[in-house]
Design an enzyme around this catalytic site. Structure first.
Site, mmCIF file in Angstrom:
data_model
loop_
_atom_site.group_PDB
_atom_site.id
_atom_site.type_symbol
_atom_site.label_atom_id
_atom_site.label_comp_id
_atom_site.label_asym_id
_atom_site.label_seq_id
_atom_site.Cartn_x
_atom_site.Cartn_y
_atom_site.Cartn_z
ATOM 1 N N GLU A 121 35.341 34.594 39.392
ATOM 2 C CA GLU A 121 35.648 35.522 38.301
ATOM 3 C C GLU A 121 34.778 35.165 37.081
ATOM 4 O O GLU A 121 34.216 36.033 36.428
ATOM 5 C CB GLU A 121 37.136 35.363 37.984
ATOM 6 N N ASP A 154 40.857 39.726 27.480
ATOM 7 C CA ASP A 154 42.227 39.430 27.042
ATOM 8 C C ASP A 154 42.399 38.379 25.950
ATOM 9 O O ASP A 154 42.944 38.654 24.898
ATOM 10 C CB ASP A 154 43.060 38.998 28.254
HETATM 11 C C1 2M8 Z 1 42.082 40.183 33.625
HETATM 12 O O1 2M8 Z 1 43.218 40.780 33.029
HETATM 13 C C2 2M8 Z 1 44.529 40.827 33.639
HETATM 14 C C3 2M8 Z 1 45.410 41.703 32.752
HETATM 15 O O2 2M8 Z 1 44.915 43.012 32.714
HETATM 16 C C4 2M8 Z 1 45.204 39.503 33.811
HETATM 17 O O3 2M8 Z 1 44.714 38.478 33.316
HETATM 18 O O4 2M8 Z 1 46.260 39.476 34.458
HETATM 19 C C5 2M8 Z 1 40.879 40.573 32.727
HETATM 20 O O5 2M8 Z 1 39.759 39.799 33.014
HETATM 21 C C6 2M8 Z 1 40.562 42.058 32.883
HETATM 22 O O6 2M8 Z 1 39.403 42.395 32.192
HETATM 23 C C7 2M8 Z 1 40.388 42.424 34.351
HETATM 24 O O7 2M8 Z 1 40.253 43.820 34.449
HETATM 25 C C8 2M8 Z 1 41.596 41.958 35.201
HETATM 26 C C9 2M8 Z 1 41.364 42.138 36.690
HETATM 27 O O8 2M8 Z 1 40.120 41.582 37.083
HETATM 28 O O9 2M8 Z 1 41.875 40.578 34.962
#
Ligand code: 2M8
Length: 442
Positions: free
Chosen positions: A412, A175
């Site tokens: 994460e 992101d």
């Molecule tokens: C993160 O993205 C989401 C938006 O899609 C967020 O920050 O709310 C990113 O690390 C993405 O790559 C990942 O798929 C998601 C869920 O782990 O989180």
């Protein structure tokens, strides 16, 4: 360090605890829904302990597939709350006839790692009691995977560069990576952005680990733009204020098309196999054409200006993921990956590649995709390296990653210099990566 069995058991419990029965939440509280590429990685981890549950994970995801073939980046769990933006902000069924009626989803997509997951699940099942069943399941899922890959070929390949076009940084999965700083600087938030309250910052130990409010305004503005365009790629090409050619997404697509072509062949569909091989060849060529001579890394392209985006991020290793590199070139890239600009940097707690090179001016060791080490990304690299016969380096990255995960937080992401866990703890795809790495150990 935690013993292998203990670590495997803890990882398996994380996946079980994050399961609603149908989907695996990307994490317990920060991300209480199913994300597309997370689901694929989670299915890979689940396959090591529970093959039926692994298959179900992908079936649940594909229940949210759009009529045009797109697999949305989020399939919302109707029973969960607390994530923003949710279905009421995306309003997909209202804005697009392609959105499914029964399942609430987002209106953009994620990197296409799903065929990689199916391939891994088939490999884990091979020769065991679930082999035939799993093959039947893969054959059943195949037309949906094909529709997904055709969607990308039809609607997202940029004619000038051959790279897959993204209309939102979220589609890259990385992101707030500095790879997107320049194109995001050109996104002007309009007066129509509805007021909102961020929910994400409450779930991490420091807001500095998450994107800034300015970045969030842009993210949400792009959702508004996508809605206005009816989530239509053709219209977004005319109106979208963020349009990038993503080398990493394209590389994943190339690798996944190869694997799907293999599945097509096994299913006696030679025409499909040839079509998919063609997609793979073209995608791979596009990635290789965008390697920057000076850094050795692949560069994304800002499609609105034509400028190459040369920030040293982990996405620059896209050619390794795409596969099919001549041996000499591959070994040069592997040397870069393990050298001082990346995993061999002397200040690192663990010899693992951070998401941005510590040598880059954009490097921020605490913040999300701007510097921390992401175990799931290391997993993707080890997967590609094993595939291409680079077992020595893959083995080292795997072993060091397992040491990193010995803290049992399954974070994460990790602070590269101190090794501190960051972001959400008990993140599903981190547990899944651990399980797959541990499976190799047996
Ligand atoms: C993160 O993205 C989401 C938006 O899609 C967020 O920050 O709310 C990113 O690390 C993405 O790559 C990942 O798929 C998601 C869920 O782990 O989180």
């Amino acid at each position: 360090m935690t013993g292998t069995l203990t670590l495997a058991a803890r990882a398996a419990y994380i996946l079980r605890d994050n399961s609603t029965g149908l989907i695996t939440k990307a994490s317990p509280s920060l991300y209480p829904h199913q994300w597309s590429w997370d689901a694929a990685f989670n299915a890979i981890g689940l396959a090591t302990v529970d093959l039926p549950r692994a298959r179900l994970e992908l079936d649940s995801l594909f229940a949210g597939q759009w009529r045009n073939g797109m697999v949305p980046h989020i399939v919302f769990d109707p029973g969960a709350d607390g994530y923003w933006p949710g279905p009421a902000q995306w309003e997909c069924a209202r804005h697009s006839e392609d959105a499914p009626d029964q399942v609430a989803t987002s209106g953009i997509c994620d990197p296409p790692v799903h065929a990689i997951a199916v391939d891994r699940i088939l490999a884990v099942a091979a020769g065991g009691p679930e082999d035939e069943l799993t093959q039947g399941w893969a054959a059943h899922l195949y037309p949906r995977l094909l529709a997904w890959h055709r969607f990308l070929a039809r609607e997202r390949v940029d004619k000038a560069t051959g790279l897959i076009t993204l209309f939102h940084g979220w589609e890259s999965g990385t992101d707030n990576s500095p790879r997107w700083d320049e194109p995001y600087a050109g996104v002007v938030v309009g007066p129509g952005l509805p007021a909102y309250v961020r929910r994400d910052k409450a779930h991490v130990s420091s807001a500095a680990q998450r994107p800034t409010d300015t970045e969030y305004d842009r993210y949400l503005w792009l959702v508004e733009e996508a809605k206005q365009a009816g989530y239509d790629s053709g219209l977004l090409r005319e109106s979208g204020s963020f349009q990038v050619g993503d080398v990493l997404f394209t590389a994943i697509y190339a690798a996944a098309c190869d694997l799907l072509a293999g599945l097509a062949k096994r299913s006696r569909k030679p025409d499909d196999a040839a079509e998919l091989k063609d997609y793979a060849t073209q995608a791979r060529a596009a990635v290789f054409c965008h390697v920057d001579e000076a850094s050795g890394l692949a560069a994304d392209v800002d499609l609105r200006t034509g400028r190459w985006l040369r920030t040293e991020t982990i996405a620059g290793f896209a050619p390794l993921i795409a596969g099919g590199m001549p041996r000499g070139l591959r070994q040069r890239l592997v040397a870069l990956l393990t050298g001082p600009r990346w995993a061999g940097h002397p200040g690192l707690r663990w010899a693992l590649p951070p998401s941005t090179s510590p040598y880059s001016a954009a490097f921020n060791p605490e913040c999300y995709w701007r510097g921390p080490v992401w175990p799931v990304f290391t997993w993707l690299l080890t997967w590609a390296l094993y595939r291409d016969g680079e077992a020595g380096v893959a083995e080292r990255l795997r072993a060091v990653s397992l040491e990193q995960l010995g803290d049992e937080t399954f974070a994460e992401y990790y602070q590269p210099m101190t090794g501190a866990p960051l972001g959400s703890l008990s993140q599903s795809w981190t547990a899944a990566a651990a399980l797959d790495w541990l499976l190799d150990e047996q």
